[in-house]
Design a protein around this motif. Sequence first.
Motif, short mmCIF file in Angstrom:
data_model
loop_
_atom_site.label_atom_id
_atom_site.label_comp_id
_atom_site.label_asym_id
_atom_site.label_seq_id
_atom_site.Cartn_x
_atom_site.Cartn_y
_atom_site.Cartn_z
N PRO A 41 -30.57 1.90 6.60
CA PRO A 41 -29.76 0.74 7.04
C PRO A 41 -30.55 -0.56 7.17
N ALA A 42 -31.72 -0.52 7.79
CA ALA A 42 -32.49 -1.76 7.96
C ALA A 42 -32.92 -2.32 6.61
N GLU A 83 -20.52 -2.03 8.24
CA GLU A 83 -20.38 -2.77 9.50
C GLU A 83 -21.31 -3.96 9.47
N ASP A 84 -21.02 -4.91 10.38
CA ASP A 84 -21.94 -6.03 10.57
C ASP A 84 -23.09 -5.56 11.44
N ARG A 85 -24.32 -5.81 10.99
CA ARG A 85 -25.51 -5.44 11.73
C ARG A 85 -26.38 -6.68 11.91
N ASN A 86 -27.47 -6.50 12.64
CA ASN A 86 -28.39 -7.62 12.82
C ASN A 86 -29.83 -7.14 12.74
N ASP A 87 -30.11 -6.29 11.77
CA ASP A 87 -31.47 -5.81 11.58
C ASP A 87 -32.38 -6.98 11.21
N TYR A 88 -33.49 -7.11 11.92
CA TYR A 88 -34.46 -8.17 11.67
C TYR A 88 -33.81 -9.56 11.73
N ASN A 89 -32.79 -9.69 12.55
CA ASN A 89 -32.10 -10.98 12.73
C ASN A 89 -31.52 -11.54 11.44
N THR A 90 -31.07 -10.66 10.56
CA THR A 90 -30.47 -11.12 9.30
C THR A 90 -28.96 -11.29 9.42
N SER A 124 -16.34 -14.61 14.49
CA SER A 124 -16.56 -14.70 15.94
C SER A 124 -17.67 -13.78 16.45
N ALA A 125 -17.97 -12.71 15.73
CA ALA A 125 -19.00 -11.78 16.20
C ALA A 125 -20.41 -12.22 15.82
N LEU A 126 -20.52 -13.25 14.98
CA LEU A 126 -21.84 -13.70 14.53
C LEU A 126 -22.44 -14.70 15.52
N SER A 127 -23.69 -15.02 15.31
CA SER A 127 -24.40 -15.92 16.22
C SER A 127 -23.80 -17.32 16.16
#
Length: 200
Positions: A41-42, A83-90, A124-127
């Motif tokens: 995933p990452a 799904e939306d993820r945020n690995d390594y702040n991407t 809305s779920a993003l930064s």
Amino acid sequence: MGEGAFRLTLVFQAARRLDRAHQTASTAAAALKDRADAGEPAALSVWGALHLQLAIVAARQNDAERAYREIEVARRAAERLGEDRNDYNTEFGPTNVALHEVAVAVELGDAGLALRTAATVDPSALSPERRGRYLIDIARAHGQRRNLAGAVEALTQAADVTPEQVAGHPLARGLVADLLRMDQSEDPDLRRLAERLGMR
């Protein structure tokens, strides 16, 4: 290392060093491909985010075919993640792919596609930073259509979400300057926005 290349790609783009941005992102994506193909995933997230940057670079080089090909590569990676993820702040995932599709369309001057795509996206779920950048792109699309009210509304929303980002963003400031030149009716919302950004 892939995440570092992702950040460096952003730096090269900001400096308009598009060839260097392309080289950096494509080299890192090639290095990550085996791990992404294995479904880690990452690795998929960073690999997909690199392909989104390659799409933006291609659009800025006016290569629509390559830009949308990179969007499709990233979309398939996002579908594999599911799904939306945020690995390594991407912030990589299906939503961010859609946001980049809007950005690519704007860069290529296709305001209609940008706005149609934007109508299907819920960021809305993003930064706040990512949402603010997305709203700047929507404003740019409205600006391309000479829709002053739509551009002002989107930029005002962006300034509500990330005031510092919008106040200092050259694309946002350039758009406001263009709108001020275009506006013959002294639109009060545009004047308020310009004052808010320190442009009046």
